[in-house]
Design a protein around this motif. Sequence first.
Motif, PDB file in Angstrom:
ATOM      1  N   ASP A 279       0.820  -1.211   0.000  1.00  0.00           N
ATOM      2  CA  ASP A 279       0.000   0.000   0.000  1.00  0.00           C
ATOM      3  C   ASP A 279       0.853   1.259   0.000  1.00  0.00           C
ATOM      4  N   ARG A 280       2.171   1.107   0.168  1.00  0.00           N
ATOM      5  CA  ARG A 280       3.094   2.251   0.138  1.00  0.00           C
ATOM      6  C   ARG A 280       4.034   2.150  -1.066  1.00  0.00           C
ATOM      7  N   GLN A 281       3.613   1.478  -2.092  1.00  0.00           N
ATOM      8  CA  GLN A 281       4.478   1.209  -3.230  1.00  0.00           C
ATOM      9  C   GLN A 281       4.982   2.487  -3.902  1.00  0.00           C
ATOM     10  N   ALA A 282       4.127   3.484  -4.059  1.00  0.00           N
ATOM     11  CA  ALA A 282       4.550   4.728  -4.704  1.00  0.00           C
ATOM     12  C   ALA A 282       5.621   5.431  -3.870  1.00  0.00           C
ATOM     13  N   GLN A 283       5.444   5.456  -2.564  1.00  0.00           N
ATOM     14  CA  GLN A 283       6.416   6.073  -1.664  1.00  0.00           C
ATOM     15  C   GLN A 283       7.750   5.329  -1.711  1.00  0.00           C
ATOM     16  N   ILE A 284       7.686   4.001  -1.760  1.00  0.00           N
ATOM     17  CA  ILE A 284       8.897   3.180  -1.816  1.00  0.00           C
ATOM     18  C   ILE A 284       9.660   3.449  -3.112  1.00  0.00           C
ATOM     19  N   ARG A 285       8.930   3.541  -4.226  1.00  0.00           N
ATOM     20  CA  ARG A 285       9.582   3.810  -5.519  1.00  0.00           C
ATOM     21  C   ARG A 285      10.248   5.182  -5.516  1.00  0.00           C
ATOM     22  N   ALA A 286       9.585   6.179  -4.949  1.00  0.00           N
ATOM     23  CA  ALA A 286      10.145   7.527  -4.917  1.00  0.00           C
ATOM     24  C   ALA A 286      11.422   7.556  -4.078  1.00  0.00           C
ATOM     25  N   LEU A 287      11.425   6.857  -2.941  1.00  0.00           N
ATOM     26  CA  LEU A 287      12.612   6.833  -2.085  1.00  0.00           C
ATOM     27  C   LEU A 287      13.751   6.080  -2.769  1.00  0.00           C
TER      28      LEU A 287
END
Length: 331
Positions: A279-287
């Motif tokens: 559910d935090r995939q977008a945040q993980i990709r950005a980091l």
Amino acid sequence: MRWPVIGHDWAVAFLRRSLAHGRNRHAYLISGSPALGKMTLALTFAQALNCEAESPAGRPCLACRACKAIGRGHDPDLIVAAAEDGAPLKIDAIREAARLLALKPYSARYRIAVLDDVHMVAPLAQDALLKTLEEPPGHAVLLLLAAGVERVLPTIRSRAQHLPLRPAPLELIKRQLIGRGCEEERADLLARLSGGRVGWALSASADDALLVFRDEMLDILSRVLDGARLRRMQESDKLSRRAGKDKALLRRALEIWQSYWRDVLLQCYESPVKPCNSDRQAQIRALAARLEPAAALVALAATDRTLGALSTNANLRLALDALFLDYPGLE
């Protein structure tokens, strides 16, 4: 009768064979990560040992007096010693459990003692178990639970039957959750977050507080990574004050961050594996896009190191300070 244990069929089969042939041991060491199902297996085995069903194949029946009493935690022949507030069992608690175990059973076949988190117990306190292990009463069964066996004394390991539990398949956990009425998308997320820990997944499906706590800890991590030194020290101060002396709270937070950094590291290498924190995939990709793999690896290693420090008398505030300064993003 099927045992109410999920994901550890081999251990159940081993214990059932032992019971069927009358070859159960006087001591067992059940190891595996927290919330993996160690206590469930231990208590179910205790039910099977003292079950009043006529046939060993039908034990535990879960319906007789002994099975129900153990299930409720009110059986006079069952001793459960567990740590409180993340603190290890003290030597007095170990000695008391050994003393009670030596007494004759009140009404059952066996007197059974379950000792949780033995890996956290000081070596001197572990030594208090040696007499029970070396000269066990015929009616006594000792069940030792540990996250790992490395810190359990060799003299104890050599005198107990070791049952190393492994994480359950995620698909199995997902099916179990759906079978209990959990929506498929939520079941998939919980199964991934569980890392194969059946107990955690079942608890999280029944209690939103676990996911609320996880979201809160991930938000703290985001603020830390976006902040300069002062902000990081402020977050460290707030979290350490909230935890007080409760190492269990910090341990849960560190395990959440550990899972998150693993996801980031996999993303840094563009792994096709779906992240646990899906559910935090977008945040993980950005980091991951702004980090070198080495930086994510350093952050994961620092988190692992801090988790290990919680098993010592480390100052919680200083441990968090050091961790947040090790995390990437500072000049």
